[in-house]
Design a protein around this motif. Structure first.
Motif, PDB file in Angstrom:
ATOM      1  N   GLU A  14     -13.841 -28.216 -15.028  1.00  0.00           N
ATOM      2  CA  GLU A  14     -13.175 -28.813 -13.915  1.00  0.00           C
ATOM      3  C   GLU A  14     -11.982 -27.960 -13.463  1.00  0.00           C
ATOM      4  OE1 GLU A  14     -10.764 -32.777 -12.300  1.00  0.00           O
ATOM      5  OE2 GLU A  14     -10.762 -32.332 -14.547  1.00  0.00           O
TER       6      GLU A  14
ATOM      7  N   VAL B  91     -11.377 -26.578   0.754  1.00  0.00           N
ATOM      8  CA  VAL B  91     -11.814 -27.005  -0.239  1.00  0.00           C
ATOM      9  C   VAL B  91     -13.721 -26.528  -0.201  1.00  0.00           C
ATOM     10  CG1 VAL B  91     -12.996 -28.410  -1.989  1.00  0.00           C
ATOM     11  CG2 VAL B  91     -10.439 -28.718  -1.304  1.00  0.00           C
ATOM     12  N   ARG B  92     -14.086 -26.608   0.687  1.00  0.00           N
ATOM     13  CA  ARG B  92     -15.490 -26.117   0.851  1.00  0.00           C
ATOM     14  C   ARG B  92     -15.687 -24.657   1.055  1.00  0.00           C
ATOM     15  NH1 ARG B  92     -15.618 -30.297   4.931  1.00  0.00           N
ATOM     16  NH2 ARG B  92     -16.446 -32.090   3.942  1.00  0.00           N
TER      17      ARG B  92
ATOM     18  N   VAL C 115     -15.233 -23.621  -2.669  1.00  0.00           N
ATOM     19  CA  VAL C 115     -16.469 -23.971  -3.546  1.00  0.00           C
ATOM     20  C   VAL C 115     -17.635 -23.026  -3.102  1.00  0.00           C
ATOM     21  CG1 VAL C 115     -18.270 -25.576  -3.872  1.00  0.00           C
ATOM     22  CG2 VAL C 115     -16.033 -26.412  -3.753  1.00  0.00           C
ATOM     23  N   CYS C 116     -17.428 -22.598  -1.986  1.00  0.00           N
ATOM     24  CA  CYS C 116     -18.718 -21.482  -1.575  1.00  0.00           C
ATOM     25  C   CYS C 116     -18.354 -20.115  -2.147  1.00  0.00           C
ATOM     26  CB  CYS C 116     -18.621 -21.526   0.008  1.00  0.00           C
ATOM     27  SG  CYS C 116     -19.747 -20.308   0.590  1.00  0.00           S
TER      28      CYS C 116
ATOM     29  N   GLU D 227     -16.428 -19.561  -4.988  1.00  0.00           N
ATOM     30  CA  GLU D 227     -16.299 -19.331  -6.382  1.00  0.00           C
ATOM     31  C   GLU D 227     -17.666 -20.016  -7.232  1.00  0.00           C
ATOM     32  OE1 GLU D 227     -13.776 -18.225  -8.613  1.00  0.00           O
ATOM     33  OE2 GLU D 227     -13.363 -17.518  -6.596  1.00  0.00           O
ATOM     34  N   ILE D 228     -18.325 -21.210  -6.620  1.00  0.00           N
ATOM     35  CA  ILE D 228     -19.428 -21.836  -7.125  1.00  0.00           C
ATOM     36  C   ILE D 228     -20.726 -21.172  -6.587  1.00  0.00           C
ATOM     37  CG2 ILE D 228     -20.500 -24.058  -7.582  1.00  0.00           C
ATOM     38  CD1 ILE D 228     -17.800 -23.680  -9.255  1.00  0.00           C
TER      39      ILE D 228
ATOM     40  N   TYR E 143     -22.327 -29.024  -8.748  1.00  0.00           N
ATOM     41  CA  TYR E 143     -20.717 -29.458  -8.460  1.00  0.00           C
ATOM     42  C   TYR E 143     -20.398 -30.819  -7.992  1.00  0.00           C
ATOM     43  CZ  TYR E 143     -21.023 -27.983  -3.638  1.00  0.00           C
ATOM     44  OH  TYR E 143     -21.262 -28.070  -2.498  1.00  0.00           O
ATOM     45  N   GLN E 144     -19.283 -31.217  -8.022  1.00  0.00           N
ATOM     46  CA  GLN E 144     -18.970 -32.423  -7.335  1.00  0.00           C
ATOM     47  C   GLN E 144     -17.376 -32.419  -7.316  1.00  0.00           C
ATOM     48  OE1 GLN E 144     -19.729 -36.284  -9.347  1.00  0.00           O
ATOM     49  NE2 GLN E 144     -19.348 -37.274  -7.331  1.00  0.00           N
ATOM     50  N   TRP E 145     -16.888 -32.720  -6.187  1.00  0.00           N
ATOM     51  CA  TRP E 145     -15.540 -32.610  -5.952  1.00  0.00           C
ATOM     52  C   TRP E 145     -14.850 -33.748  -5.063  1.00  0.00           C
ATOM     53  CZ3 TRP E 145     -13.895 -32.374  -0.731  1.00  0.00           C
ATOM     54  CH2 TRP E 145     -14.683 -31.878   0.130  1.00  0.00           C
TER      55      TRP E 145
ATOM     56  N   LEU F 229     -12.642 -30.402  -8.990  1.00  0.00           N
ATOM     57  CA  LEU F 229     -13.630 -29.610  -8.715  1.00  0.00           C
ATOM     58  C   LEU F 229     -14.319 -29.750 -10.011  1.00  0.00           C
ATOM     59  CD1 LEU F 229     -15.927 -28.036  -7.411  1.00  0.00           C
ATOM     60  CD2 LEU F 229     -14.293 -26.224  -7.390  1.00  0.00           C
TER      61      LEU F 229
ATOM     62  N   PHE G 179     -17.894 -28.838 -12.309  1.00  0.00           N
ATOM     63  CA  PHE G 179     -18.878 -28.329 -12.069  1.00  0.00           C
ATOM     64  C   PHE G 179     -19.571 -28.004 -13.413  1.00  0.00           C
ATOM     65  CE2 PHE G 179     -15.814 -24.903 -12.654  1.00  0.00           C
ATOM     66  CZ  PHE G 179     -16.572 -24.270 -13.517  1.00  0.00           C
TER      67      PHE G 179
END
Length: 165
Positions: free
Chosen positions: A68, A86-87, A90-91, A93-94, A100-102, A120, A122
């Motif tokens: 997290e 945040v989106r 996430v795009c 880094e993940i 994942y879930q945030w 975040l 994952f």
């Protein structure tokens, strides 16, 4: 950055999305601005909580069920702008590599203003396009026959690679 051990993923996922016993926090004035999940296996797409519960049940006893990142967000941004930020993170880094879930929480800060931050969560397990049931998904990876083993673990640019001197 935090690490979740076996038995902690499902309760922590409920905490970040303020479900169950954690819904009371919303009654005390804290806001849940936005929440999202992605890259979930087919069996958990509609209910991400099932993924975290399966991680708690099927991950090895000494295994990591999630990682997290808890990140402060600018209070100067509007809630929709924070969600977009945040989106984008996430795009970057993940990407499409990990489930994942945030959730963005906005409690009151000591100065009376907002204190927006994102949780975040994952999985270290990598998405490889192979459909696995929950039991198999969290098994040890099989390099010779990936379809017979679990999803490979690893995060970052060297994920799943053997590093040498």
């Amino acid at each position: 950055m935090k690490v979740g051990k076996k038995g902690k993923a499902a309760p922590h996922a409920a905490y970040i999305v303020r479900e169950g016993q954690y819904a009371k926090r919303l009654e005390r004035g804290e806001k849940l601005e936005a929440t999202e999940a992605g890259n979930m296996p087919a069996w958990a797409k509609a209910q991400p909580q099932q993924f975290w519960h399966a991680a708690d049940v099927f991950e090895r006893v000494n295994g990591t069920t999630y990682r997290e990142m808890e990140i402060a967000l600018p209070r100067e941004l509007e809630p929709t702008q924070r969600a977009e930020l945040v989106r984008a993170f996430v795009c970057q880094e993940i990407g499409e590599h990990h489930a994942y879930q945030w959730a963005i929480h906005t409690p009151n800060a000591a100065d009376g203003g907002e204190q927006p931050h994102v949780h975040l969560m994952f999985s270290e397990r990598q998405c490889d396009g192979i459909e696995r049931d929950p039991d198999q998904y969290f098994k040890r990876y099989n390099a010779k026959a990936p379809e017979k083993g679990g999803a490979r673990k690893g995060y970052g640019p060297s994920a799943g690679k053997t590093l040498t001197a």
